[in-house]
Design a protein around this motif. Structure first.
Motif, PDB file in Angstrom:
ATOM      1  N   VAL A 179      15.510   8.857  -0.530  1.00 31.46           N
ATOM      2  CA  VAL A 179      14.066   8.877  -0.767  1.00 31.46           C
ATOM      3  C   VAL A 179      13.569   7.436  -0.855  1.00 31.46           C
ATOM      4  O   VAL A 179      14.296   6.529  -1.257  1.00 31.46           O
ATOM      5  CB  VAL A 179      13.690   9.639  -2.063  1.00 31.46           C
ATOM      6  N   ALA A 180      12.324   7.251  -0.455  1.00 29.93           N
ATOM      7  CA  ALA A 180      11.638   5.982  -0.685  1.00 29.93           C
ATOM      8  C   ALA A 180      10.894   6.129  -2.001  1.00 29.93           C
ATOM      9  O   ALA A 180      10.235   7.145  -2.248  1.00 29.93           O
ATOM     10  CB  ALA A 180      10.665   5.691   0.446  1.00 29.93           C
ATOM     11  N   VAL A 181      11.026   5.123  -2.863  1.00 24.50           N
ATOM     12  CA  VAL A 181      10.405   5.150  -4.182  1.00 24.50           C
ATOM     13  C   VAL A 181       9.398   4.007  -4.254  1.00 24.50           C
ATOM     14  O   VAL A 181       9.758   2.841  -4.061  1.00 24.50           O
ATOM     15  CB  VAL A 181      11.461   5.002  -5.293  1.00 24.50           C
ATOM     16  N   VAL A 182       8.136   4.357  -4.522  1.00 25.37           N
ATOM     17  CA  VAL A 182       7.074   3.366  -4.624  1.00 25.37           C
ATOM     18  C   VAL A 182       6.489   3.441  -6.033  1.00 25.37           C
ATOM     19  O   VAL A 182       6.008   4.498  -6.452  1.00 25.37           O
ATOM     20  CB  VAL A 182       5.947   3.629  -3.588  1.00 25.37           C
ATOM     21  N   ARG A 183       6.563   2.331  -6.753  1.00 32.25           N
ATOM     22  CA  ARG A 183       5.959   2.240  -8.090  1.00 32.25           C
ATOM     23  C   ARG A 183       4.757   1.324  -8.001  1.00 32.25           C
ATOM     24  O   ARG A 183       4.891   0.172  -7.573  1.00 32.25           O
ATOM     25  CB  ARG A 183       6.975   1.700  -9.084  1.00 32.25           C
ATOM     26  N   VAL A 184       3.597   1.836  -8.398  1.00 27.96           N
ATOM     27  CA  VAL A 184       2.355   1.082  -8.311  1.00 27.96           C
ATOM     28  C   VAL A 184       1.838   0.814  -9.727  1.00 27.96           C
ATOM     29  O   VAL A 184       1.837   1.726 -10.574  1.00 27.96           O
ATOM     30  CB  VAL A 184       1.282   1.855  -7.523  1.00 27.96           C
ATOM     31  N   GLN A 185       1.425  -0.426  -9.964  1.00 28.38           N
ATOM     32  CA  GLN A 185       0.872  -0.803 -11.270  1.00 28.38           C
ATOM     33  C   GLN A 185      -0.334  -1.705 -11.074  1.00 28.38           C
ATOM     34  O   GLN A 185      -0.514  -2.287  -9.993  1.00 28.38           O
ATOM     35  CB  GLN A 185       1.930  -1.521 -12.107  1.00 28.38           C
ATOM     36  N   PRO A 186      -1.146  -1.868 -12.127  1.00 30.09           N
ATOM     37  CA  PRO A 186      -2.270  -2.809 -12.028  1.00 30.09           C
ATOM     38  C   PRO A 186      -1.775  -4.220 -11.766  1.00 30.09           C
ATOM     39  O   PRO A 186      -0.691  -4.604 -12.230  1.00 30.09           O
ATOM     40  CB  PRO A 186      -2.933  -2.703 -13.395  1.00 30.09           C
ATOM     41  N   ASP A 187      -2.540  -4.987 -11.023  1.00 27.55           N
ATOM     42  CA  ASP A 187      -2.215  -6.382 -10.735  1.00 27.55           C
ATOM     43  C   ASP A 187      -2.593  -7.227 -11.935  1.00 27.55           C
ATOM     44  O   ASP A 187      -3.764  -7.304 -12.307  1.00 27.55           O
ATOM     45  CB  ASP A 187      -2.982  -6.839  -9.496  1.00 27.55           C
TER      46      ASP A 187
END
Length: 189
Positions: A179-187
């Motif tokens: 699986v591709a895992v993408v974690r997104v957070q505020p800059d």
């Protein structure tokens, strides 16, 4: 947690018309290409082509099928093999040269500078894989091949099906595959 089936996402032309993409997840969900804070999509690369310009955007390309690709970013050449990623500015002039299997498929992760950042990785599922979204962000997990199953429901994920988790949500996967895992957070820069 939201399940996003690849069959439910329409393929649309790239901004420059040189290829096709299929949206996976973005925030805000209804934002256009000039308003999103972050976006994850699957780009289909059928041959050599220039990439679209996205001023003010950070891009991370993760090759998940086919290739390898050679990306020429503002004159610098980078070879990207399967399960490898390359980050570059959406302001850059980028040409993509395909030197292997076609069509190539790349996970395209875009974040707006000053709004969001993202980390991208490929992980094997194995017998069990539990992932948690950041407390202040999102998690997008994309099945890259058949064999992955979604947690307690034991629901099969087809290639390029995705699970989108909001802040602090967890997802459990089983079966096999990657699986591709993408974690997104505020800059916070």
């Amino acid at each position: 947690m939201r399940l996003v089936r690849s069959t439910g996402s329409p393929r649309t032309p790239w901004r420059n018309g040189a290829g096709l993409t299929r949206p996976v997840a973005q925030w805000p969900a209804e934002a256009g290409l000039d308003e999103f804070r972050w976006r994850v999509s699957c780009a289909e690369i059928a041959g050599d082509a220039p990439f679209s310009a996205f001023p003010g955007i950070r891009r991370e390309l993760l090759l998940v099928h086919g290739g390898p690709l050679t990306l020429v970013v503002d004159g610098d050449r980078h070879v990207v093999a399967r399960d490898q990623s390359l980050g570059f500015s959406g302001d850059a002039r980028v040409a993509c040269l395909v030197s292997g299997g076609l069509p190539a498929v790349a996970l395209n992760v875009m974040t707006r500078r000053g709004a969001s950042t993202a980390a991208v990785a490929v992980e094997p599922v194995g017998r069990a894989l539990a992932l948690t979204a950041p407390d202040d962000g999102d998690l997008v997990v994309v099945a890259l091949e058949a064999g992955t199953r979604l947690g307690g429901a034991d629901e099969a994920l087809e290639p390029f099906d995705a699970v989108w988790c909001g802040a602090g949500e967890r997802v459990a996967l089983g079966g096999s595959g990657r699986v591709a895992v993408v974690r997104v957070q505020p800059d916070r820069r």
